[in-house]
Each structure stands twice: as structure tokens, then as C-alpha cells.
Motif scaffolding. Structure first.
Motif, mmCIF file in Angstrom:
data_model
loop_
_atom_site.group_PDB
_atom_site.id
_atom_site.type_symbol
_atom_site.label_atom_id
_atom_site.label_comp_id
_atom_site.label_asym_id
_atom_site.label_seq_id
_atom_site.Cartn_x
_atom_site.Cartn_y
_atom_site.Cartn_z
ATOM 1 N N ARG A 1 5.084 3.942 2.435
ATOM 2 C CA ARG A 1 4.736 2.695 1.766
ATOM 3 C C ARG A 1 4.903 1.510 2.703
ATOM 4 O O ARG A 1 5.817 1.470 3.521
ATOM 5 C CB ARG A 1 5.578 2.491 0.500
ATOM 6 C CG ARG A 1 5.067 3.358 -0.649
ATOM 7 C CD ARG A 1 5.839 3.212 -1.914
ATOM 8 N NE ARG A 1 5.151 3.960 -2.989
ATOM 9 C CZ ARG A 1 5.739 4.404 -4.079
ATOM 10 N NH1 ARG A 1 7.021 4.189 -4.282
ATOM 11 N NH2 ARG A 1 5.037 5.077 -4.989
ATOM 12 N N PHE A 2 3.994 0.542 2.531
ATOM 13 C CA PHE A 2 3.957 -0.651 3.362
ATOM 14 C C PHE A 2 4.358 -1.868 2.527
ATOM 15 O O PHE A 2 3.953 -1.985 1.366
ATOM 16 C CB PHE A 2 2.555 -0.866 3.951
ATOM 17 C CG PHE A 2 2.121 0.226 4.894
ATOM 18 C CD1 PHE A 2 2.287 0.080 6.262
ATOM 19 C CD2 PHE A 2 1.549 1.392 4.422
ATOM 20 C CE1 PHE A 2 1.888 1.074 7.139
ATOM 21 C CE2 PHE A 2 1.142 2.393 5.292
ATOM 22 C CZ PHE A 2 1.314 2.231 6.655
ATOM 23 N N HIS B 1 0.832 -1.199 0.000
ATOM 24 C CA HIS B 1 0.000 0.000 0.000
ATOM 25 C C HIS B 1 0.869 1.253 0.000
ATOM 26 O O HIS B 1 1.970 1.262 0.563
ATOM 27 C CB HIS B 1 -0.906 0.003 1.241
ATOM 28 C CG HIS B 1 -1.989 1.037 1.223
ATOM 29 N ND1 HIS B 1 -3.129 0.916 0.471
ATOM 30 C CD2 HIS B 1 -2.101 2.227 1.853
ATOM 31 C CE1 HIS B 1 -3.902 1.978 0.655
ATOM 32 N NE2 HIS B 1 -3.292 2.790 1.490
ATOM 33 N N THR B 2 0.369 2.310 -0.617
ATOM 34 C CA THR B 2 0.985 3.637 -0.563
ATOM 35 C C THR B 2 0.033 4.590 0.133
ATOM 36 O O THR B 2 -1.138 4.681 -0.245
ATOM 37 C CB THR B 2 1.311 4.163 -1.971
ATOM 38 O OG1 THR B 2 2.276 3.308 -2.578
ATOM 39 C CG2 THR B 2 1.878 5.576 -1.894
ATOM 40 N N SER B 3 0.515 5.284 1.144
ATOM 41 C CA SER B 3 -0.297 6.238 1.902
ATOM 42 C C SER B 3 0.309 7.624 1.763
ATOM 43 O O SER B 3 1.524 7.790 1.922
ATOM 44 C CB SER B 3 -0.358 5.844 3.384
ATOM 45 O OG SER B 3 -0.951 4.569 3.537
ATOM 46 N N SER C 1 13.468 7.170 6.442
ATOM 47 C CA SER C 1 13.240 6.383 7.648
ATOM 48 C C SER C 1 12.549 5.077 7.276
ATOM 49 O O SER C 1 11.781 5.018 6.301
ATOM 50 C CB SER C 1 12.378 7.173 8.650
ATOM 51 O OG SER C 1 12.191 6.456 9.841
ATOM 52 N N MET C 2 12.830 4.034 8.058
ATOM 53 C CA MET C 2 12.218 2.724 7.855
ATOM 54 C C MET C 2 11.966 2.089 9.210
ATOM 55 O O MET C 2 12.661 2.395 10.189
ATOM 56 C CB MET C 2 13.135 1.817 7.031
ATOM 57 C CG MET C 2 13.590 2.408 5.712
ATOM 58 S SD MET C 2 14.693 1.293 4.808
ATOM 59 C CE MET C 2 16.071 1.208 5.938
ATOM 60 N N ALA C 3 10.977 1.198 9.271
ATOM 61 C CA ALA C 3 10.669 0.546 10.550
ATOM 62 C C ALA C 3 9.963 -0.779 10.289
ATOM 63 O O ALA C 3 9.067 -0.867 9.433
ATOM 64 C CB ALA C 3 9.791 1.435 11.427
ATOM 65 N N LEU D 1 5.751 -7.102 8.774
ATOM 66 C CA LEU D 1 5.444 -5.935 7.958
ATOM 67 C C LEU D 1 6.590 -4.941 8.052
ATOM 68 O O LEU D 1 7.329 -4.899 9.050
ATOM 69 C CB LEU D 1 4.146 -5.257 8.412
ATOM 70 C CG LEU D 1 2.838 -5.933 8.046
ATOM 71 C CD1 LEU D 1 1.673 -5.181 8.668
ATOM 72 C CD2 LEU D 1 2.660 -5.989 6.529
ATOM 73 N N PHE D 2 6.709 -4.119 7.022
ATOM 74 C CA PHE D 2 7.804 -3.161 6.922
ATOM 75 C C PHE D 2 7.245 -1.879 6.329
ATOM 76 O O PHE D 2 6.415 -1.921 5.408
ATOM 77 C CB PHE D 2 8.895 -3.755 6.025
ATOM 78 C CG PHE D 2 10.114 -2.897 5.867
ATOM 79 C CD1 PHE D 2 10.905 -2.571 6.953
ATOM 80 C CD2 PHE D 2 10.487 -2.431 4.617
ATOM 81 C CE1 PHE D 2 12.042 -1.795 6.808
ATOM 82 C CE2 PHE D 2 11.616 -1.660 4.461
ATOM 83 C CZ PHE D 2 12.401 -1.346 5.561
#
Length: 571
Positions: A418-419, A125-127, A398-400, A407-408
Motif C-alpha cells: 500500500r502507498f 493505492h493498494t497493489s 516492511s516499510m520505506a 511518499l510512503f
């Protein structure tokens, strides 16, 4: 002598070959892809009646479509049942490469020896906010239900971690959010911005206090293992250690020769690591403020640092296009990871497996598997396990990973969040091995209209992660310019409405009206840097002069406090 085993079963129970083979039934449905459940007739009728009412009211009919979701509850349920009934402590059912076995996919913690189950390379998904601006920081809430992002406009945006849709937004800072982190207990959130302001928030995003921590932008923030202290890194070339409960400065660590871009506290020890624009990585004793060691391996600015969850390794991301991993037990370089074509902006570890993920300014996301044997030659280059060369269109700031690791989420300078999820068994569309495909341009901004604002329930926290088998209402004086603590935030939604959002303050605290947008318009060409996005005119014209007179100094959409009601210039 007859050695045959005597048959003790009755003759009627002995299986015999079928007398009519062409009439025998054999299962074939398991070979086909899973199908969605049939639509309920009552639900279809309800949707048709809602569409008819919208047509009568003269409104455009909204197209209804099922929202993609990644639900981990089924996998966790299966894992808990399996742990009770498995024959031994190491038993895990083997996966089969076919779509029907997707439902048997367990959480990453169920596969301690298989890192491939934690490669989050499948685009989900893109938010994007309605007001588009670069997203600087992203994190999961400690219980893993939501994603919190901080943008260059100073706004916090909350996204649902299950369906990835918009939940709410609030104006948290007056300038760009540069760093934030939840306490390890999950009870508070500390954030810092471009102006050097530090703020505390409760889990429901009520602002508790705010003060000036540095005279220049704060680039990093990290809590100690017991949450009693936290460290901040700033462009003023210093690292400051603060008492969290008292909001008091305890010590100033000086030693870097230029801007300090990142700081990270060890997960379990009294040890700090920092990276700077002077190309150095320094290890500090937070008790004495002494430099314990300095690493000079990088040839350009260190932009990101990350401790491995067990605390033995620290990874660094630099503008010299490399990621380097250091083992603090021997204080030596463990791996050199080369694969980015431009500068590396961010780096993070998987919570369960020895997987390191790095994001570059070219928009690529690279997954590195460090669980294999060490190379014989220390200068040998480790190849990435998975590559997403077109994950974003610009710098990945940033990334988490989700606390469970399935999930990333990535935040980028291209204004999007983005997910990504794990690949599915037998998924024919898996293309990450060849560099990945560019995510579709479909951007979902549903739920950000005034009429779609919904209540966001309160958070709850708890639980800890295992990795590699191991077991935070008063005015604050700021010298000449006093910084009055902000009231709990009103419904500062993307459309500027003053609707009340439960759990996020009351709408009568201050105006929160719809002022002109303080966000630069979408760029048609290459995106500029973070600082270049904000000019004196863009910030000054967004303030709204009448609010300064009517609200006693509150300017624009409740963005900041100015005693004289005057406009601000570049910060």
C-alpha cells in the motif's frame, strides 16, 4: 502648518470608490475545489473507436478510468525556482488551508522546521500480485522511480512509483525473500532468502552470482557506507561480514544466544547494530568482531532496527509492543514509544524530518515526531503524532519512505503493498487524527495480464539525501549440492507466460512455462505466520516432474535447480 504628504500622482491614477457597487466583479472561483481538465475530443473519439473494435472482436470492453498519481515534479520545479528568487535563504511561502493551494505544496525538504508536512497518512493505492502471498520486504529504487517488493514465493515485483501500477515480476529466489538492499551507489542489489542463499542483481535485475551464505534463513542484510562490504544476520545466531566484490566471507560475529533477526550498518561509521530473539541489542566493531555494548531494555524479540539518517539515534521494534530509541553518543535510552496493541514488526525513519514510523502485527502504522523537547522523565511515554490503526489486515513486515520523503509504502502479511502520501491543504477527508479509516477493498491488478506486459526502461541512479541539515557467470560450488548460477530471468510474469520483457533477460534462457502455482490460496480466516504458509506438499507439488527431466534439473517455473529432478520438501 500643513503636514500632509503632497500627492505626486496624476488624478486619473488615484483609485476611487466604485460608482456602482452592485456591478463590481469580485473573484470567487478560487473558493471552489480544483476541477480536472476537460477531455480532449480527439481522445474521446479514439476511446470510442477502440471500444467498438473490441466489441467486433468479441472481447469485453475494458472500462477506462484515470489512474491516480502523485507527481512530485511540479513541486520540485517550484522549489528550485523559489530557491533562486526568494528574498532570503530561510523564506518559504506559508501554506493556506484551502484546496486551491495544493499546487503550492513543496517537497518536505522545503520545510526543515515543520515535520507535519512529512506525515504520510493519506491512502493512495493498494497493489497486489495475481498470485497472492505475503510481502516480506519493500524498498524504493535509489532514484525513486519504482518500488521493489520481495515476497514469500521468492518473487521480485516492480511497481511504478508515480502511478503505482504493476510493471514486471521475476522469480528471483527459490524460497521466500527475507532481505534485500541496494548499494549506496545504486549500482547493485543484494538479496537473501529463507534457505540462506545470497544473490547479486544488476539494476535491470540480471542475476550476477549466488552462493550459500548461511545454513539457515537470513533475516537481515546491510551494506557498509563505502559498499565494499555487507553484513548478514541469520537464524543460525551469527552475523557474517562479506566482501562484496569477492563474495567472500571475512568474519563471523558470534555472541547472540538465539536467532539474529536484524542487522544494520551505521550510515557513516564502522559500527554494526543487531537485534536478536534473545531480547538483546548488540553493537559490534566490524573490524575486530568484538561486542562494543549490549542493551537489555527490551523484554521480547527485537524484530527491526533502523539508524536515523544522521547516525546519532537507532530505533528498535520489539515483540514487547514497544519502540525504543537509543542515543549512541551517550549510549542511553532516548525515548520509549508505546502505542501498539500487539507486537511491533518494522520501523523506519523519514529521510528529512525527525519522524519515526512503526508498523505492528495488528496492521497499525504509527508516526512518531521526535523533534520536540526531551521529556523531563525518561520513562514518560511519547504519544504518536499520527495513527493509522487499520492500515493493513495483518503484520506489516516492511516499510520505506520515498528518497524525497513525500511518499510512503508498506508491505504486509495480508498480501498487499500500500502507498501513502502527505495530506493536502484543506482536505476535508483527513481522518488520521482519529485513528484513520480502513482503506477500501478495491485492489488494482491491472497490467498483470499477458497482453498488458510492457517494456520497463533501464534505471538510472544518483543523488544523495540530506537529513536534519547534514550533509555489485559462473557456477558456485556449494558442497554436495552445487548451485548453478541462474541465467538472466525470462518473462516470468504472474500468468506464467514466456513473453520477452526488454531489460530482463531473454525468453530462451530456460522454460519459464506456466506451472502450477506455488502460492498458498487466499485464507478466509486469520492469516497464518510466514513459515506456516508453506508446507511440504505445496512446495513439492509445484515443481512439475517433466521439467526436471527435460531441462536437466530445472524444476517448475524455473524456480530452482535440482540435479536429480526430484521434488523438494519443506525448507
Amino acid at each position: 502648518m500643513d503636514t500632509s504628504i503632497p500627492m505626486l500622482l496624476p488624478s486619473s491614477s488615484i483609485p476611487r470608490p466604485p460608482s456602482h457597487p452592485h456591478l463590481e466583479w469580485t473573484p470567487k472561483r478560487y473558493l471552489s475545489d480544483p476541477q480536472p481538465p476537460p477531455m480532449d475530443d480527439a481522445r474521446v473519439l479514439e476511446q470510442e473507436m477502440a471500444a467498438a473494435r473490441q466489441l467486433q472482436d468479441g472481447k469485453a470492453v475494458k472500462k477506462t478510468r484515470p489512474r491516480r498519481t502523485v507527481d512530485f515534479n511540479a513541486g520540485m520545479g517550484r522549489w528550485n525556482i523559489l530557491r533562486k528568487h526568494r528574498p532570503n535563504s530561510t523564506y518559504v511561502p506559508s501554506m493556506r488551508p484551502a484546496p486551491p493551494f495544493i499546487i503550492d505544496l513543496l517537497p518536505p525538504i522545503a520545510y526543515p522546521g515543520n515535520s507535519s508536512t512529512s506525515l504520510c497518512t493519506k491512502f493512495i493505492h493498494t497493489s497486489t500480485n495475481k498470485i497472492r502471498c505475503p510481502v516480506n520486504v519493500v524498498t524504493w529504487t535509489p532514484e525513486g522511480r519504482r518500488v521493489l517488493t520481495g515476497s514469500t514465493s521468492g518473487e521480485f515485483t516492480l511497481w511504478n512509483g508515480l502511478t503505482f501500477n504493476f510493471e514486471t515480476i521475476l522469480q528471483a529466489h527459490d524460497s521466500a525473500v527475507r532481505a534485500f538492499q541496494f548499494t549506496h551507489s545504486g549500482s547493485f542489489l543484494a538479496s537473501a532468502d529463507q534457505n540462506g542463499i545470497i544473490k547479486y542483481f544488476q539494476p535491470n535485475m540480471n542475476n550476477l552470482t549466488a552462493w550459500a551464505g548461511h545454513r539457515e534463513a537470513i533475516r537481515g542484510l546491510s551494506f557498509s557506507p563505502d559498499d565494499r562490504r555487507f553484513a548478514t544476520a541469520s537464524d543460525d545466531s551469527t552475523i557474517r561480514i562479506w566482501s562484496f566484490e569477492e563474495s567472500r566471507e571475512e568474519s563471523v560475529l558470534t555472541g547472540h544466544g538465539w536467532d539474529v533477526k536484524c542487522v544494520e550498518w551505521h550510515p557513516s561509521k564502522g559500527l554494526l547494530v543487531s537485534g536478536s530473539k534473545d531480547n538483546q541489542i548488540k553493537f559490534w566493531d566490524p573490524r575486530t568482531g568484538a561486542v562494543l555494548s549490549t542493551l537489555h531494555q527490551h523484554k521480547n524479540t527485537i524484530q527491526g532496527l533502523a539508524w536515523s539518517p544522521n547516525g546519532n539515534l537507532v530505533a528498535s521494534a520489539s515483540r514487547d509492543q514497544t519502540v525504543r530509541v537509543f542515543d549512541i553518543r551517550a549510549m542511553k535510552e532516548f525515548r520509549i514509544l508505546r502505542g501498539h496493541k500487539k507486537e511491533v514488526c518494522s520501523v523506519t525513519w523519514h529521510p528529512v524530518h525527525p519522524i519515526l514510523v512503526s508498523g505492528g502485527s495488528e496492521g497499525a502504522v504509527l508516526h512518531w515526531d521526535l523533534g520536540g523537547p526531551e521529556p523531563t522523565n525518561m520513562q514518560s511515554v511519547t504519544q504518536p503524532r499520527a495513527t493509522l490503526s487499520q492500515a493493513h489486515d495483518s503484520n506489516i513486515w516492511s516499510m520505506a519512505f520515498h528518497p524525497m520523503g513525500h511518499l510512503f509504502v508498506t508491505a504486509s502479511n495480508d498480501h498487499t503493498t500500500r502507498f501513502w502520501s502527505r495530506e493536502r491543504p484543506g482536505d476535508a477527508t483527513s481522518v488520521f487524527s482519529g485513528g484513520g479509516e480502513k482503506p477500501p477493498e478495491i485492489i488494482d491488478m491491472s497490467g498483470q495480464d499477458d497482453e498488458d506486459d510492457a517494456m520497463v526502461p533501464g534505471f538510472s541512479y544518483g543523488g544523495t539525501n540530506k537529513w536534519w541539515g547534514k550533509d555489485e557467470d559462473t557456477a558456485v560450488g556449494l558442497g554436495d549440492n552445487s548451485y548453478t548460477q541462474r541465467a538472466p530471468f525470462s518473462g516470468d510474469d504472474p500468468m506464467g507466460s514466456d513473453d520477452f520483457i526488454p531489460g530482463f533477460g531473454t525468453s530462451d534462457n530456460f522454460g519459464g512455462g506456466a506451472g502450477p502455482s506455488a502460492v498458498a490460496p487466499k485464507q478466509s480466516g486469520p492469516l497464518p505466520g510466514q513459515e506456516e504458509m508453506w508446507t511440504a506438499d505445496a512446495r513439492g507439488e509445484s515443481r512439475g516432474e517433466d521439467w526436471g527431466n527435460r531441462r536437466g534439473g530445472w524444476t517448475g517455473r524455473g524456480r530452482g535447480y535440482n540435479p536429480n529432478g526430484a521434488r523438494r520438501g519443506r525448507y
